[in-house]
Design a protein around this motif. Structure first.
Motif, mmCIF file in Angstrom:
data_model
loop_
_atom_site.group_PDB
_atom_site.id
_atom_site.type_symbol
_atom_site.label_atom_id
_atom_site.label_comp_id
_atom_site.label_asym_id
_atom_site.label_seq_id
_atom_site.Cartn_x
_atom_site.Cartn_y
_atom_site.Cartn_z
ATOM 1 N N TRP A 43 -1.072 -13.252 -0.732
ATOM 2 C CA TRP A 43 -0.837 -11.929 -1.094
ATOM 3 C C TRP A 43 -0.067 -12.367 -2.715
ATOM 4 O O TRP A 43 0.064 -11.395 -3.320
ATOM 5 C CB TRP A 43 -0.498 -11.609 -0.255
ATOM 6 C CG TRP A 43 0.026 -9.953 -1.092
ATOM 7 C CD1 TRP A 43 -0.416 -8.806 -1.025
ATOM 8 C CD2 TRP A 43 1.257 -9.739 -0.889
ATOM 9 N NE1 TRP A 43 -0.153 -7.790 -1.758
ATOM 10 C CE2 TRP A 43 1.294 -8.341 -1.352
ATOM 11 C CE3 TRP A 43 2.562 -10.043 -1.144
ATOM 12 C CZ2 TRP A 43 2.695 -7.691 -1.706
ATOM 13 C CZ3 TRP A 43 3.564 -9.585 -0.408
ATOM 14 C CH2 TRP A 43 3.997 -7.844 -1.423
ATOM 15 N N ASN A 46 -1.413 -13.701 -5.459
ATOM 16 C CA ASN A 46 -2.493 -13.016 -6.177
ATOM 17 C C ASN A 46 -2.393 -11.542 -6.237
ATOM 18 O O ASN A 46 -3.215 -11.014 -6.804
ATOM 19 C CB ASN A 46 -4.184 -12.917 -5.396
ATOM 20 C CG ASN A 46 -4.729 -14.294 -6.031
ATOM 21 O OD1 ASN A 46 -5.210 -15.070 -6.754
ATOM 22 N ND2 ASN A 46 -4.910 -15.471 -4.786
ATOM 23 N N TRP A 47 -1.262 -10.741 -5.841
ATOM 24 C CA TRP A 47 -1.228 -9.766 -6.119
ATOM 25 C C TRP A 47 0.556 -9.622 -6.139
ATOM 26 O O TRP A 47 0.613 -9.043 -7.348
ATOM 27 C CB TRP A 47 -1.503 -8.717 -4.561
ATOM 28 C CG TRP A 47 -1.520 -7.382 -4.746
ATOM 29 C CD1 TRP A 47 -2.475 -6.358 -5.556
ATOM 30 C CD2 TRP A 47 -0.187 -6.969 -4.741
ATOM 31 N NE1 TRP A 47 -1.966 -5.176 -5.929
ATOM 32 C CE2 TRP A 47 -0.434 -5.210 -5.478
ATOM 33 C CE3 TRP A 47 1.374 -6.859 -4.638
ATOM 34 C CZ2 TRP A 47 0.967 -4.506 -5.940
ATOM 35 C CZ3 TRP A 47 2.297 -5.827 -4.932
ATOM 36 C CH2 TRP A 47 2.067 -4.842 -5.273
ATOM 37 N N HIS A 51 2.212 -8.906 -10.401
ATOM 38 C CA HIS A 51 2.548 -7.120 -10.446
ATOM 39 C C HIS A 51 4.288 -7.070 -10.286
ATOM 40 O O HIS A 51 4.457 -6.015 -10.849
ATOM 41 C CB HIS A 51 2.054 -6.504 -9.368
ATOM 42 C CG HIS A 51 0.509 -5.679 -9.141
ATOM 43 N ND1 HIS A 51 -0.544 -6.468 -8.482
ATOM 44 C CD2 HIS A 51 0.653 -5.157 -9.179
ATOM 45 C CE1 HIS A 51 -1.349 -6.119 -8.894
ATOM 46 N NE2 HIS A 51 -1.088 -5.110 -9.429
ATOM 47 N N TRP A 80 4.232 -7.677 2.426
ATOM 48 C CA TRP A 80 2.285 -7.944 2.543
ATOM 49 C C TRP A 80 1.530 -7.133 3.646
ATOM 50 O O TRP A 80 0.585 -6.887 3.478
ATOM 51 C CB TRP A 80 1.735 -9.063 2.812
ATOM 52 C CG TRP A 80 0.465 -9.607 2.984
ATOM 53 C CD1 TRP A 80 -0.833 -9.251 2.452
ATOM 54 C CD2 TRP A 80 0.337 -10.030 4.172
ATOM 55 N NE1 TRP A 80 -1.982 -9.202 3.269
ATOM 56 C CE2 TRP A 80 -1.621 -10.541 4.601
ATOM 57 C CE3 TRP A 80 0.533 -10.656 5.746
ATOM 58 C CZ2 TRP A 80 -2.438 -11.102 5.006
ATOM 59 C CZ3 TRP A 80 -0.415 -11.093 6.585
ATOM 60 C CH2 TRP A 80 -1.273 -11.095 6.123
ATOM 61 N N ARG A 87 -2.006 -0.133 1.430
ATOM 62 C CA ARG A 87 -2.891 0.467 0.176
ATOM 63 C C ARG A 87 -4.331 1.374 0.574
ATOM 64 O O ARG A 87 -5.129 2.128 0.032
ATOM 65 C CB ARG A 87 -3.818 -1.003 0.602
ATOM 66 C CG ARG A 87 -4.554 -1.714 0.778
ATOM 67 C CD ARG A 87 -4.945 -3.306 0.923
ATOM 68 N NE ARG A 87 -5.754 -3.915 2.347
ATOM 69 C CZ ARG A 87 -7.200 -3.513 1.866
ATOM 70 N NH1 ARG A 87 -8.039 -2.828 0.829
ATOM 71 N NH2 ARG A 87 -8.210 -4.137 3.071
#
Length: 141
Positions: A43, A46-47, A51, A80, A87
């Motif tokens: 997380w 990749n996120w 961001h 996370w 989400r």
């Protein structure tokens, strides 16, 4: 004594659910919601990092080996997990998550006096030492 307050001495033999019906629905819904990322490391890579882009300077620090810091690993894993829940919600929940959790946590972690305060390559790349602590006297807690 009133009949309304009399109790039967026989134990209950039927199965009793300890979860409220509305919570059972939430538990089933959670089971049907697979994780997008298998762990906090994936997380973050990749996120989170795509961001949260900020200028790194003397006032903001980040160690690419963030997982070496217990505080950072613990809080990013919690962040996370909260993201994985958020989400599935509506847009207002996402906005509130950014405002209440993501930005404050990341601003705090990368702050000048945050966990990476001593990260300054090549001068220092070590995790700061633990503070000393004296054991409490017996019976204190």
């Amino acid at each position: 004594m009133s009949a309304a307050y009399e109790f039967d001495d026989d134990p209950v033999t039927e199965t009793v659910s300890t979860v409220a019906p509305e919570l059972e629905d939430e538990t089933e819904a959670a089971a049907e919601r697979p994780l997008y990322f298998p762990n906090a490391e994936q997380w973050v890579q990749n996120w989170l990092l795509p961001h949260y882009r900020r200028k790194l300077s003397s006032g903001r620090r980040w160690d690419p080996e963030w997982w070496r810091y217990e505080e950072v690993g613990t809080i990013l894993e919690a962040l996370w997990e909260s993201w994985e829940q958020m989400r599935w919600e509506d847009a207002m929940t996402a906005v509130a998550w950014y405002r209440d959790y993501f930005w404050p946590v990341m601003d705090r972690l990368t702050a000048e006096d945050g966990p990476f305060w001593d990260y300054d390559p090549p001068r220092s790349t070590d995790v700061p030492p633990l503070w000393e602590a004296t054991p409490a006297p017996n019976g204190w807690f």
